[in-house]
Write an enzyme that holds these catalytic residues in place. Sequence first.
Site, PDB file in Angstrom:
ATOM      1  N   GLY A  18       0.904  -1.547   0.165  1.00 17.15           N
ATOM      2  CA  GLY A  18       0.157  -0.420  -0.486  1.00 17.15           C
ATOM      3  C   GLY A  18       0.682   1.126   0.114  1.00 17.15           C
ATOM      4  N   GLY A  22      -1.196   8.068   0.876  1.00 16.17           N
ATOM      5  CA  GLY A  22      -0.981   7.559   2.532  1.00 16.17           C
ATOM      6  C   GLY A  22       0.279   7.529   3.093  1.00 16.17           C
ATOM      7  CE1 TYR A 172      -8.957   0.190   8.615  1.00 16.60           C
ATOM      8  CE2 TYR A 172      -9.720   1.328  10.366  1.00 16.60           C
ATOM      9  CZ  TYR A 172      -8.992   1.420   9.459  1.00 16.60           C
ATOM     10  OH  TYR A 172      -7.248   1.790   9.211  1.00 16.60           O
TER      11      TYR A 172
END
Length: 312
Positions: A18, A22, A172
Site C-alpha cells: 500500500g 497515504g 475496520y
Amino acid sequence: MTWHSGNRAEGKTILVTGASAGIGYFVAEQLAANGATVVLGCRDTAKADRAIHAIRARVAGARLRPVRLDLADLSSLPATVDALGVDRLDAVVLNAGVLLSGPERRVNARGHELMFATNHLGHFALVAHLSPMLTAAANSRVVTVGSFAARSERLELADLQSERDYRPKRSYGRSKLAQMLFGFELDRRLQASGADTASIVVHPGGALDALTPSRPPLFVRTTAQRLRALPAGVVLHGKHEGAESIVRAVLDTEITSGQLWGPRVFGLRGQPRRETPRAHMTDLDTAGGLWAASAALTGMDPLERPATPIRP
C-alpha cells in the site's frame, strides 16, 4: 523531524504494501531517503509509478520499483512474490488497508469480508509466501501496521468476518486488531522456532490528510485545508509524521521482536516511542484462535512454506 539511521539501510531491500498513497507513501519515501531499495506493493501500478515519480523528485538516487499486489486476491500472491525477483528480503511493512464506509457488507471472490480479507488475511498469506526470502536475510523484520482504533475493539472469533453484525467502522477496527494480534503471535512463534526474523507491531496514531504536506502529482494540500486543520494539529499529526514510527521499527536495530511502537503524545501524535500493548492485543487464546482460523481460510501458515499457489 524524521528519524534517520545514518544510511544503515544501504543494501537492504524492503517491501511496503500500500505504498502509493497515504502513510505507505511516506514510509517508502523515508526508507528511500535512508538508502534502502524499496519495492512499492500496490494494487494500481499506475499510482505506484506516480508515487515513484514523487519520491524521486525529493530523494536523489532513490532505488525504487513497483510490484502489483492485490491482497484481496489470494491467488495472485505467488505471482507477486515471483515478480519481486529477489532471493532475500530484509523487511516487509504490512501497511496496506481498506476502510469501507458504505452500509453494505462486501466480500472478495472467495467470499471473505473485504476489510478482513485485505487488511488481515492477505497480509497473513503474504508473509507465508515471503517466508523463504525473509529467512534468507539476516535479522529480517516483519513490521505490522495496526491502528489506534484497535484499542477500543475486541475480536469475536465466532464472527471474524462480521457475518452476523456488520458495521463498517467496527469491522475496520477489528481487522486492524486482527493484524496486531497476528504481529504479536508471529513474534511468539518465531522466537519459539529459533528464527532470526523479528516481528514488530506499530501504529501511526491520528494521521490526517489535511496536516500532511503536498506530494505532487499524488496529492496537493491547499492553503485553506492547512488553515482549517491547524486546531486539529494540537492532538493529531500528518501522515508523514505517522510514518515515522513505522520507519523507526524497520531500521532501528535496538527495537526488538515483540515490541509495540507508536507516537509519543497520547498515542496520537509526536515522535515514536515504545508502548505497552493493551491486554486484548496480546491475548494468547484469541491470537491462537485467530491464527488457526486464518490458516484455514487462506490454506497456509506463515511459518510453513506454501506448497502450491492457492486458488479461488
